[in-house]
Design a protein around this motif. Structure first.
Motif, PDB file in Angstrom:
ATOM      1  N   ILE A 141       0.813  -1.222   0.000  1.00 20.05           N
ATOM      2  CA  ILE A 141       0.000   0.000   0.000  1.00 20.05           C
ATOM      3  C   ILE A 141       0.846   1.272   0.000  1.00 20.05           C
ATOM      4  O   ILE A 141       0.329   2.346  -0.279  1.00 20.05           O
ATOM      5  N   THR A 142       2.138   1.159   0.277  1.00 22.40           N
ATOM      6  CA  THR A 142       2.996   2.355   0.245  1.00 22.40           C
ATOM      7  C   THR A 142       3.695   2.530  -1.103  1.00 22.40           C
ATOM      8  O   THR A 142       4.434   3.499  -1.277  1.00 22.40           O
ATOM      9  N   ARG A 143       3.443   1.621  -2.032  1.00 23.67           N
ATOM     10  CA  ARG A 143       4.012   1.790  -3.367  1.00 23.67           C
ATOM     11  C   ARG A 143       3.391   3.008  -4.040  1.00 23.67           C
ATOM     12  O   ARG A 143       2.195   3.274  -3.871  1.00 23.67           O
ATOM     13  N   PRO A 144       4.177   3.764  -4.809  1.00 24.57           N
ATOM     14  CA  PRO A 144       3.644   4.972  -5.443  1.00 24.57           C
ATOM     15  C   PRO A 144       2.539   4.716  -6.465  1.00 24.57           C
ATOM     16  O   PRO A 144       1.708   5.581  -6.708  1.00 24.57           O
ATOM     17  N   ASP A 145       2.507   3.522  -7.042  1.00 19.94           N
ATOM     18  CA  ASP A 145       1.502   3.224  -8.063  1.00 19.94           C
ATOM     19  C   ASP A 145       0.228   2.589  -7.491  1.00 19.94           C
ATOM     20  O   ASP A 145      -0.661   2.198  -8.234  1.00 19.94           O
ATOM     21  N   VAL A 146       0.130   2.507  -6.181  1.00 19.95           N
ATOM     22  CA  VAL A 146      -1.037   1.900  -5.535  1.00 19.95           C
ATOM     23  C   VAL A 146      -1.803   2.983  -4.782  1.00 19.95           C
ATOM     24  O   VAL A 146      -1.232   3.769  -4.042  1.00 19.95           O
ATOM     25  N   TYR A 147      -3.119   2.996  -5.011  1.00 21.91           N
ATOM     26  CA  TYR A 147      -3.962   3.989  -4.355  1.00 21.91           C
ATOM     27  C   TYR A 147      -5.270   3.336  -3.910  1.00 21.91           C
ATOM     28  O   TYR A 147      -5.936   2.682  -4.711  1.00 21.91           O
ATOM     29  N   PHE A 148      -5.601   3.485  -2.653  1.00 18.49           N
ATOM     30  CA  PHE A 148      -6.854   2.972  -2.111  1.00 18.49           C
ATOM     31  C   PHE A 148      -7.679   4.156  -1.631  1.00 18.49           C
ATOM     32  O   PHE A 148      -7.449   4.699  -0.561  1.00 18.49           O
ATOM     33  N   SER A 149      -8.646   4.538  -2.409  1.00 17.38           N
ATOM     34  CA  SER A 149      -9.458   5.704  -2.053  1.00 17.38           C
ATOM     35  C   SER A 149     -10.430   5.410  -0.914  1.00 17.38           C
ATOM     36  O   SER A 149     -10.899   6.325  -0.249  1.00 17.38           O
TER      37      SER A 149
END
Length: 78
Positions: free
Chosen positions: A22-30
């Motif tokens: 979840i801390t990867r720059p290409d991962v986003y959880f809105s």
């Protein structure tokens, strides 16, 4: 795997994997709440640094299970 069936070693390992994902720059959880992200990124631990299932909120446990399933599916597809 269900968080409530894991021992502290399994859960600590899974928490590290989820945190890395979840801390990867290409991962986003809105849909993640601030409190849930905070608990995943900095989970409560015992004096030896292990995460115990009874330290986590139920919503965080569910999110960890969902994210864990996503990680498993991604690893199978690669």
């Amino acid at each position: 795997m269900k968080v409530n069936t894991m021992d502290k070693y399994q859960l600590t390992k899974l928490m590290k994997e989820v945190k890395e994902y979840i801390t990867r720059p290409d991962v986003y959880f809105s849909h993640l709440r601030k409190e849930d992200i905070k608990e995943i990124l900095n989970p409560p631990t015992d004096k030896d640094g292990y995460v115990h299932k009874y330290y986590l909120t139920e919503s965080t446990k569910m999110l960890i299970e969902i994210i864990s399933d996503v990680l498993k599916k991604k690893s199978r597809s690669q």
